[in-house]
Design a protein around this motif. Structure first.
Motif, short mmCIF file in Angstrom:
data_model
loop_
_atom_site.label_atom_id
_atom_site.label_comp_id
_atom_site.label_asym_id
_atom_site.label_seq_id
_atom_site.Cartn_x
_atom_site.Cartn_y
_atom_site.Cartn_z
N GLU A 88 29.54 43.63 29.79
CA GLU A 88 28.43 43.84 30.71
C GLU A 88 28.93 44.23 32.09
N MET A 89 30.10 43.72 32.47
CA MET A 89 30.65 43.98 33.79
C MET A 89 31.69 45.09 33.72
N ALA A 90 31.90 45.76 34.86
CA ALA A 90 32.90 46.81 34.97
C ALA A 90 33.71 46.58 36.24
N PRO A 114 34.28 42.95 40.17
CA PRO A 114 33.51 43.31 38.97
C PRO A 114 32.03 43.49 39.31
N GLU A 115 31.41 44.48 38.70
CA GLU A 115 30.01 44.77 38.98
C GLU A 115 29.30 45.20 37.71
N ARG A 116 27.99 45.10 37.74
CA ARG A 116 27.19 45.59 36.62
C ARG A 116 26.96 47.09 36.81
N ALA A 117 27.59 47.88 35.96
CA ALA A 117 27.46 49.34 36.05
C ALA A 117 27.46 49.89 34.63
N GLN A 140 40.06 47.49 30.45
CA GLN A 140 39.01 47.86 29.51
C GLN A 140 38.06 48.89 30.12
N THR A 141 37.73 48.72 31.40
CA THR A 141 36.83 49.68 32.06
C THR A 141 37.47 51.05 32.12
#
Length: 339
Positions: free
Chosen positions: A37-39, A47-50, A136-137
């Motif tokens: 869910e986070m990037a 980390p942010e929701r994107a 992972q991002t």
């Protein structure tokens, strides 16, 4: 009925809904999956929701970007430049994907260092989790860019009849794997993935030929006949940009066959081509096609014959298949399947 659009995303959505290609849709769907869910985009970013972009919109945008350049220049005095411009578009995806891959490699190195120096503190655990999320991002972004590049390359191939090839470096792509559990498992999985990209597992068919060749139909038929016998084949070529190797790479792109390009190591001087032949032979090919060219092709054919590799020899003057006189004659037969 005409339809107007206020922005490019709406236009891309409209094109995505009106155009469909199952293979492309599946490739984009696999490359734009969000496993977290986070990037985290860099080591300093929190980390942010994107979300990932909509894969259908991206697919339509890439196709429009490539196809429009050919369409607007076709049948004009600028048509001859469409190929160069389209190559530049495809290469831009490749360049950005390689840049992101470099960031990913740096993050993976940092993750490896952290995994080898365990610390029970809370700050260590946070740093480890953030670095893994960064890996992972970046991996997801890289694979999405590679998917876009591969799509642009396919449009380029369809329009020009030539495979897209970057000036430098290898071109590999993959689909996302399952999400990783911990740092050590993540690194091991990533290492396996990268080994598979640059050393794909499967039966290798060696191919080499001269830079002057006319009968591309013959080579397509011959390679089709080999693929019918060896469905999971991987094509290993001597990576010349003209003539036989270029024809073989165009065939591989059209048939979805993985290609290993053995480029010359110019640092080796006069022996570079012969060292390349030895490296190609080290893959232990199950079959080989040698088209008459220079002494380099003759050297490779001799080494393949000595190794007992089933060998097809195509003569320049006749441009017809002539099975080499060796113990594998029973396996070869003529190149008979259609392009």
């Amino acid at each position: 009925m005409s339809k107007s659009f206020s922005n490019f995303a709406d236009l891309a959505s409209f094109v995505a809904a009106s155009r469909g290609n199952d293979a492309q849709v599946e490739a984009y769907a696999g490359a734009f999956i969000e496993y977290e869910e986070m990037a985290k985009m860099s080591i300093v970013d929190e980390p942010e929701r994107a979300e990932m972009p909509d894969p259908e919109q991206v697919r339509a945008a890439v196709e429009m970007m490539m196809q429009t350049m050919f369409d607007v220049l076709r049948d004009t005095r600028m048509e001859r430049y469409a190929q160069d411009l389209a190559w530049g578009f495809a290469h831009s995806f490749h360049t950005v994907a390689k840049r992101v891959e470099g960031y990913e490699d740096d993050a993976a190195k940092r993750l490896g260092d952290l995994a080898r120096s365990y610390d029970p503190s809370e700050s260590y655990a946070t740093d480890l989790e953030d670095t893994q999320l960064l890996c992972q991002t970046l991996q997801g972004c890289r694979e999405a860019l590679e998917c876009m590049r591969d799509h642009a390359s396919e449009v380029y191939r369809v329009e020009t009849g030539k495979p897209f090839s970057p000036v430098k470096g290898s071109r590999v792509s993959s689909s996302l794997t399952a999400s990783m559990i911990d740092a050590r498992d993540y690194l091991a999985s990533r290492a396996r993935e990268r080994r598979e990209q640059f050393n794909p597992e499967g039966p290798v068919v060696a191919f080499s030929g001269g830079q002057v060749w006319e009968d591309d139909q013959l080579l397509w038929r011959g390679l089709d006949s080999i693929k019918a016998r060896v469905p999971e084949m991987i094509l290993a070529t001597t990576a010349q940009t003209k003539g036989c190797d270029a024809i073989a790479q165009a065939w591989a792109a059209a048939r979805g066959v993985k290609v290993i390009l053995f480029r010359l190591d110019r640092r080796l001087g006069a022996k570079a081509a012969f060292v390349r032949n030895d490296r190609l032979l080290a893959l232990k090919p199950v079959e080989a096609v040698i088209c008459e060219g220079s002494g380099i092709q003759m050297n490779l054919a001799q080494k393949l014959r000595q190794a007992g590799v089933p060998l097809h020899v195509v003569k320049l003057d006749q441009q017809t298949l002539r099975p080499a006189a060796d113990a594998s004659r029973q396996r070869m037969g003529a190149m008979s399947h259609g392009r």
